[in-house]
Design an enzyme around this catalytic site. Structure first.
Site, PDB file in Angstrom:
ATOM      1  N   TYR A   1      -7.795  26.684 -12.643  1.00 42.30           N
ATOM      2  CA  TYR A   1      -6.724  27.513 -12.324  1.00 42.30           C
ATOM      3  C   TYR A   1      -6.821  28.868 -11.543  1.00 42.30           C
ATOM      4  CZ  TYR A   1      -4.881  25.026 -16.670  1.00 42.30           C
ATOM      5  OH  TYR A   1      -4.724  24.082 -17.501  1.00 42.30           O
TER       6      TYR A   1
ATOM      7  N   HIS B   1     -11.828  18.282 -18.262  1.00 43.38           N
ATOM      8  CA  HIS B   1     -10.301  18.262 -17.880  1.00 43.38           C
ATOM      9  C   HIS B   1      -9.351  16.922 -17.675  1.00 43.38           C
ATOM     10  CE1 HIS B   1      -7.516  21.604 -16.063  1.00 43.38           C
ATOM     11  NE2 HIS B   1      -6.861  20.701 -16.875  1.00 43.38           N
TER      12      HIS B   1
ATOM     13  N   SER C   1       1.809  21.588 -22.860  1.00 44.60           N
ATOM     14  CA  SER C   1       3.204  21.226 -22.281  1.00 44.60           C
ATOM     15  C   SER C   1       4.243  20.947 -23.446  1.00 44.60           C
ATOM     16  CB  SER C   1       3.922  20.347 -21.239  1.00 44.60           C
ATOM     17  OG  SER C   1       2.810  20.878 -19.968  1.00 44.60           O
ATOM     18  N   PRO C   2       4.146  21.699 -24.699  1.00 47.42           N
ATOM     19  CA  PRO C   2       4.992  21.204 -25.751  1.00 47.42           C
ATOM     20  C   PRO C   2       6.522  21.553 -25.618  1.00 47.42           C
ATOM     21  CG  PRO C   2       3.949  23.406 -26.149  1.00 47.42           C
ATOM     22  CD  PRO C   2       3.461  23.027 -24.931  1.00 47.42           C
ATOM     23  N   LEU C   3       6.687  22.412 -24.623  1.00 47.36           N
ATOM     24  CA  LEU C   3       8.250  22.778 -24.361  1.00 47.36           C
ATOM     25  C   LEU C   3       8.664  21.906 -23.334  1.00 47.36           C
ATOM     26  CD1 LEU C   3       7.858  26.661 -24.745  1.00 47.36           C
ATOM     27  CD2 LEU C   3       8.649  24.954 -26.447  1.00 47.36           C
ATOM     28  N   GLY C   4       7.876  20.906 -23.018  1.00 50.15           N
ATOM     29  CA  GLY C   4       8.304  20.147 -21.711  1.00 50.15           C
ATOM     30  C   GLY C   4       8.387  20.656 -20.581  1.00 50.15           C
TER      31      GLY C   4
ATOM     32  N   GLY D   1       9.150  23.766 -19.964  1.00 48.73           N
ATOM     33  CA  GLY D   1      10.283  24.337 -20.048  1.00 48.73           C
ATOM     34  C   GLY D   1      11.737  23.728 -20.521  1.00 48.73           C
ATOM     35  N   PHE D   2      11.821  22.492 -20.169  1.00 48.05           N
ATOM     36  CA  PHE D   2      13.063  21.757 -20.222  1.00 48.05           C
ATOM     37  C   PHE D   2      13.613  21.552 -21.585  1.00 48.05           C
ATOM     38  CE2 PHE D   2      15.780  17.862 -20.492  1.00 48.05           C
ATOM     39  CZ  PHE D   2      16.419  17.974 -19.412  1.00 48.05           C
TER      40      PHE D   2
HETATM   41  N1  NAP Z   1      -4.985  19.975 -19.768  1.00 53.15           N
HETATM   42  C1  NAP Z   1      -4.253  19.884 -18.757  1.00 53.15           C
HETATM   43  O1  NAP Z   1      -4.353  19.092 -17.930  1.00 53.15           O
HETATM   44  C2  NAP Z   1      -3.055  20.786 -18.892  1.00 53.15           C
HETATM   45  C3  NAP Z   1      -1.838  20.491 -18.226  1.00 53.15           C
HETATM   46  C4  NAP Z   1      -0.658  21.332 -18.240  1.00 53.15           C
HETATM   47  C5  NAP Z   1      -1.000  22.470 -18.999  1.00 53.15           C
HETATM   48  N2  NAP Z   1      -2.060  22.751 -19.645  1.00 53.15           N
HETATM   49  C6  NAP Z   1      -2.131  23.914 -20.663  1.00 53.15           C
HETATM   50  O2  NAP Z   1      -0.908  24.093 -21.323  1.00 53.15           O
HETATM   51  C7  NAP Z   1      -0.360  25.478 -21.130  1.00 53.15           C
HETATM   52  C8  NAP Z   1       1.036  25.311 -21.349  1.00 53.15           C
HETATM   53  O3  NAP Z   1       1.730  24.235 -20.579  1.00 53.15           O
HETATM   54  P1  NAP Z   1       3.022  24.466 -19.704  1.00 53.15           P
HETATM   55  O4  NAP Z   1       3.256  25.893 -19.324  1.00 53.15           O
HETATM   56  O5  NAP Z   1       3.064  23.091 -18.798  1.00 53.15           O
HETATM   57  O6  NAP Z   1       4.133  23.899 -21.015  1.00 53.15           O
HETATM   58  P2  NAP Z   1       5.093  24.424 -21.653  1.00 53.15           P
HETATM   59  O7  NAP Z   1       4.716  25.352 -22.739  1.00 53.15           O
HETATM   60  O8  NAP Z   1       5.655  23.246 -22.225  1.00 53.15           O
HETATM   61  O9  NAP Z   1       6.209  25.229 -20.815  1.00 53.15           O
HETATM   62  C9  NAP Z   1       6.111  26.442 -20.122  1.00 53.15           C
HETATM   63  C10 NAP Z   1       7.503  26.822 -19.406  1.00 53.15           C
HETATM   64  O10 NAP Z   1       8.597  26.921 -20.474  1.00 53.15           O
HETATM   65  C11 NAP Z   1       9.058  28.404 -20.273  1.00 53.15           C
HETATM   66  N3  NAP Z   1       9.083  28.743 -21.495  1.00 53.15           N
HETATM   67  C12 NAP Z   1       8.292  29.107 -22.588  1.00 53.15           C
HETATM   68  N4  NAP Z   1       8.875  29.606 -23.712  1.00 53.15           N
HETATM   69  C13 NAP Z   1      10.166  29.779 -23.536  1.00 53.15           C
HETATM   70  C14 NAP Z   1      11.185  29.992 -24.216  1.00 53.15           C
HETATM   71  N5  NAP Z   1      11.190  30.183 -25.469  1.00 53.15           N
HETATM   72  N6  NAP Z   1      12.540  29.749 -23.558  1.00 53.15           N
HETATM   73  C15 NAP Z   1      12.630  29.313 -22.384  1.00 53.15           C
HETATM   74  N7  NAP Z   1      11.744  28.957 -21.524  1.00 53.15           N
HETATM   75  C16 NAP Z   1      10.423  29.011 -22.202  1.00 53.15           C
HETATM   76  C17 NAP Z   1       8.045  29.113 -19.225  1.00 53.15           C
HETATM   77  O11 NAP Z   1       8.754  29.885 -18.601  1.00 53.15           O
HETATM   78  P3  NAP Z   1       8.228  31.608 -18.587  1.00 53.15           P
HETATM   79  O12 NAP Z   1       6.633  31.531 -18.182  1.00 53.15           O
HETATM   80  O13 NAP Z   1       9.091  32.020 -17.372  1.00 53.15           O
HETATM   81  O14 NAP Z   1       8.499  32.236 -19.814  1.00 53.15           O
HETATM   82  C18 NAP Z   1       7.332  28.070 -18.562  1.00 53.15           C
HETATM   83  O15 NAP Z   1       8.128  27.701 -17.329  1.00 53.15           O
HETATM   84  C19 NAP Z   1      -0.680  25.949 -19.916  1.00 53.15           C
HETATM   85  O16 NAP Z   1      -0.852  27.145 -19.623  1.00 53.15           O
HETATM   86  C20 NAP Z   1      -2.106  25.472 -19.888  1.00 53.15           C
HETATM   87  O17 NAP Z   1      -3.064  26.345 -20.311  1.00 53.15           O
HETATM   88  C21 NAP Z   1      -3.210  22.211 -19.695  1.00 53.15           C
END
Ligand code: NAP
Length: 329
Positions: free
Chosen positions: A55, A125, A204-207, A209-210
């Protein structure tokens, strides 16, 4: 905040905050706001934070190190090695690299950037097909023996790789994508880690953001937003996939819960050793997502989400083709 146990006795807050979205920390104007947000998460009871060498590369770990300086004992920091990053320049050359020398060098760098003398949880990773899992696990085992690393984790690994690694160095956590629209781990991965006593940290538990209901066909992502490259976020797919958001909203209304809270509560309702890893750059969303801990879905509602979401065909893959090839899901 409630705690959960992953594998090997690693206990962490029931939710984890991911730092990937803070990007190339030094390049973003609100770096200090992100540092404040990380500290706010600690004030709210979170203790489990996720970063990675890649990152940035490097800048994200530096930001995390700065955020937690002076409070090292209050947090569990997870970071990751495994991409082919030039250890002198920090250039990401593309592809994976888990050769033992690369792992050792990456860990020395991570320790320095994080400003710490130990990493709580060190993930590979992505699996490197060129390096036997036994060599990777053996290298991490040595790092644990030296006190530089506390626990070993893997990310997006398949069941066979997990078994091979675990036989050499017990694995504490698997970090893989898992959510209401990414259910692949249920087939073989989750039964395997349950058998081996390994915890799951779904990213990515929130997809991305989707699943929060805040993204629709009219949403415009900035030019360098990774979601522009993800088939699931193509406009047609976004339109078709709204059916899933509608299901989540239906259940959420029964609890006065937001879709984000339902998506997180569904994951936590699957197994007691699941610790969702979400990302956000906003304080109000951080607080909203932590509110998921107050939403306990009934078995009927868990079932409705489980069965109902499986019946909805999700349009588009979760990653571009080249990334999918590196995944063991
Ligand atoms: N191991 C791997 O290969 C891998 C791959 C991907 C991710 N990760 C890890 O997982 C973490 C999370 O993944 P992710 O960011 O892809 O997934 P996520 O938590 O599913 O989605 C994050 C997105 O959702 C939005 N969001 C968060 N809370 C919200 C809410 N309450 N209402 C509306 N929108 C909301 C965020 O926007 P805002 O920021 O604008 O709030 C961001 O765009 C990463 O930071 C990373 O540490 C690991």
């Amino acid at each position: 905040m409630q705690k959960r146990k992953l594998g090997q006795g690693l206990e962490v807050s029931a939710l984890s905050l991911g730092c990937m979205g803070y990007g190339k920390a030094r390049d973003i104007p609100d770096r200090s706001e992100m540092i404040d947000l990380l500290r706010e998460a600690v004030d709210l009871g979170m203790d489990f934070f996720d970063t990675a060498e890649v990152y940035g590369p490097w800048t994200n770990e530096e930001m995390v190190g700065e955020a937690f300086s002076g409070m090292r004992d209050k947090v569990r920091i997870a970071t990751k090695f495994g991409w082919d990053i030039d250890q002198v320049t920090g250039e990401h050359r593309g592809g994976v690299n888990s050769r033992p020398a690369q792992i050792r060098s990456a860990v020395e760098g991570s320790l320095k950037r994080l400003g710490t003398d130990y990493i709580d949880l060190l993930y590979q990773h992505r699996v490197d097909p060129e390096v036997p899992m036994e060599d990777v696990a053996g290298t991490v085992k040595d790092l644990i023996a030296q006190g530089k690393v506390r626990y070993f984790g893997m990310s997006e690994a398949n069941a066979q790789s997990i078994r091979r690694a675990h036989a050499v160095q017990p694995v504490a956590a698997l970090q893989s994508e898992y959510s209401l629209w990414t259910r692949e781990p249920e087939a073989g991965i989750i039964p395997t880690i349950e058998e081996l006593g390994i915890g799951l940290v779904p990213f990515s538990p929130l997809g991305k953001g989707f699943l929060t209901g805040k993204i629709d066909v009219n949403t415009e992502f900035s030019e360098n937003d990774f979601r522009n490259q993800i088939p699931r976020f193509a406009p047609d797919a976004r339109e078709a996939n709204q059916a899933l958001v509608a299901l989540i909203c239906t259940v959420g209304e029964r609890y006065g819960a937001t879709p984000a809270q339902v998506a997180l509560a569904w994951l936590m309702g699957q197994k007691p050793w699941i610790v969702p890893l979400f990302g956000t750059r906003k304080s109000e969303r951080l607080q909203e997502n932590i509110g998921a801990l107050s939403v306990t879905l009934s078995q009927n509602d868990l079932d409705q989400l489980t069965i109902g979401s499986a019946a909805i065909r999700v349009e588009g893959t979760r990653y571009p083709e080249a990334m999918l090839r590196l995944s063991g899901l």
